[in-house]
Enzyme design. Structure first.
Site, PDB file in Angstrom:
ATOM      1  N   CYS A  87      10.069  54.400  17.735  1.00 40.49           N
ATOM      2  CA  CYS A  87      10.504  55.484  16.843  1.00 40.49           C
ATOM      3  C   CYS A  87      12.033  55.580  16.832  1.00 40.49           C
ATOM      4  O   CYS A  87      12.703  54.719  16.295  1.00 40.49           O
ATOM      5  CB  CYS A  87       9.823  56.790  17.260  1.00 40.49           C
ATOM      6  SG  CYS A  87       9.928  58.093  16.029  1.00 40.49           S
ATOM      7  N   HIS A 196       3.828  55.418  18.209  1.00 41.20           N
ATOM      8  CA  HIS A 196       4.122  55.674  19.623  1.00 41.20           C
ATOM      9  C   HIS A 196       3.043  55.150  20.564  1.00 41.20           C
ATOM     10  O   HIS A 196       2.096  55.884  20.882  1.00 41.20           O
ATOM     11  CB  HIS A 196       4.265  57.181  19.836  1.00 41.20           C
ATOM     12  CG  HIS A 196       5.513  57.750  19.273  1.00 41.20           C
ATOM     13  ND1 HIS A 196       6.628  58.026  20.027  1.00 41.20           N
ATOM     14  CD2 HIS A 196       5.836  58.076  17.998  1.00 41.20           C
ATOM     15  CE1 HIS A 196       7.589  58.512  19.258  1.00 41.20           C
ATOM     16  NE2 HIS A 196       7.133  58.557  18.011  1.00 41.20           N
ATOM     17  N   GLU A 198       3.206  54.842  23.702  1.00 40.56           N
ATOM     18  CA  GLU A 198       3.218  55.552  25.003  1.00 40.56           C
ATOM     19  C   GLU A 198       2.326  56.792  24.989  1.00 40.56           C
ATOM     20  O   GLU A 198       2.006  57.319  26.049  1.00 40.56           O
ATOM     21  CB  GLU A 198       4.663  55.914  25.399  1.00 40.56           C
ATOM     22  CG  GLU A 198       5.255  57.135  24.726  1.00 40.56           C
ATOM     23  CD  GLU A 198       5.746  56.886  23.303  1.00 40.56           C
ATOM     24  OE1 GLU A 198       5.331  55.890  22.685  1.00 40.56           O
ATOM     25  OE2 GLU A 198       6.523  57.715  22.801  1.00 40.56           O
TER      26      GLU A 198
END
Lengths: 226, 85
Positions: A87, A196, A198
């Protein structure tokens, strides 16, 4: 040997803790790095996390590019170290000229937050070697300035060299050219994407655990070159 | 004290969503005379003393390397405030 993966915190980073947690869940040792550091503490790979570093002032990622730590990141990336930009981290990698193109405001002008399906187009980068080419994965996406753009020649080059790593499927959430969600450099060690990984690393939190394999890929890549 | 003005605009071929939003708002407020709007940036760089050619060259380099991203933006003007753009 346990791989050590650095996560850089810039002023305004939001997802640095989640990224460090993802690194740990994947089996590596997370190393917190600070934007004002001028070295990488000997890590094997680096993650530039999401957020709004410097409030997206000037352009998203434009100020962070000049942070002291970025000199070391650029040198390490050019030396082959796995570097992942998520991002805002992707925006920083583009502003640093480690990756091609740029991100502008979403075409519909709204912030978007959704579980996003991606097709893995290149499963041989340092951050995607644990995937199969053509595999579809679901990870969260959340951005304001997520529309990936580049001129036609650059887009053709990215496609021709297999440097489109992820493509949006089903919905193009931000107007990105050719549905591109993530790209890599010529060497395949630097990867940037808007969604994302994560946030999809632990059962029960987020849409699944597809994100974990980004980090296990980097461990494989880092240990292979160590 | 002199001021160097740097003006940056999104490239013509790139959709400017902010300009588009402004263009959508204008007629709602009765400003119906405008066909479209593009939104850019203006930087004011203050200079101690006079603007030498060296300072102006620095401004041009800053405009190209930092104040704009050549992938998405054009530097349309670097000039001294009060002088012809």
């Amino acid at each position: 040997m346990t791989a050590r993966i650095g996560v850089v915190t810039f002023p305004g980073s939001l997802d640095d803790r989640d990224a460090a947690r993802a690194v740990r869940l994947a089996g590596a040792e997370p190393v917190r790095l600070w934007h004002a550091d001028d070295d990488l503490a000997g890590v094997d790979a680096v993650v530039l996390p999401g957020g709004f570093s410097y409030g997206d002032y000037l352009r998203a990622g434009a100020i962070s590019r000049f942070a002291p730590v970025m000199g070391a990141v650029v040198d390490a990336a050019n030396g082959g170290m796995p570097v992942l930009g998520i991002c805002n981290g992707f925006q920083i990698l583009c502003e640093s000229h480690l990756l091609a193109g740029a991100m502008v405001k979403n075409d519909h002008l709204h912030f978007v937050c959704r579980d996003q399906t991606l097709r893995v187009e290149n499963a041989s980068t340092a951050w995607t070697n644990a995937f199969e080419a053509g595999e579809e994965i679901v990870i969260p996406l959340k951005n304001q300035d997520g529309q990936f753009i580049a001129d036609e020649r650059t887009l053709d080059e990215l496609e021709g060299e297999g440097r489109v790593v992820f493509r949006y499927t089903g919905v193009n959430p931000n107007g990105s050219r050719r549905d591109i969600a993530g790209i890599t450099n010529a060497r395949g060690n630097v990867v940037g994407l808007m969604p994302h990984p994560e946030h999809a690393t632990e059962p029960g939190f987020g849409p699944g655990t597809d994100g974990l394999r980004f980090f296990t890929s980097a461990i494989t890549a880092a240990l292979a070159t160590a | 004290m002199a001021t160097v003005i740097v003006e940056v605009m999104p490239k013509p071929e790139i959709l400017d969503p902010q300009g588009k939003a402004v263009a959508g708002a204008l007629p709602r407020l009765g400003f119906t005379g405008f066909a479209s709007v593009r939104q850019g940036k203006r930087f004011e760089l203050e200079v101690e003393g006079e603007v030498t050619e060296e300072v102006l060259e620095q401004a041009r380099r800053a405009a190209a390397e930092v104040l704009s991203n050549p992938v998405i933006e054009d530097v349309v003007s670097v000039h001294v405030l009060g002088e012809q753009a």
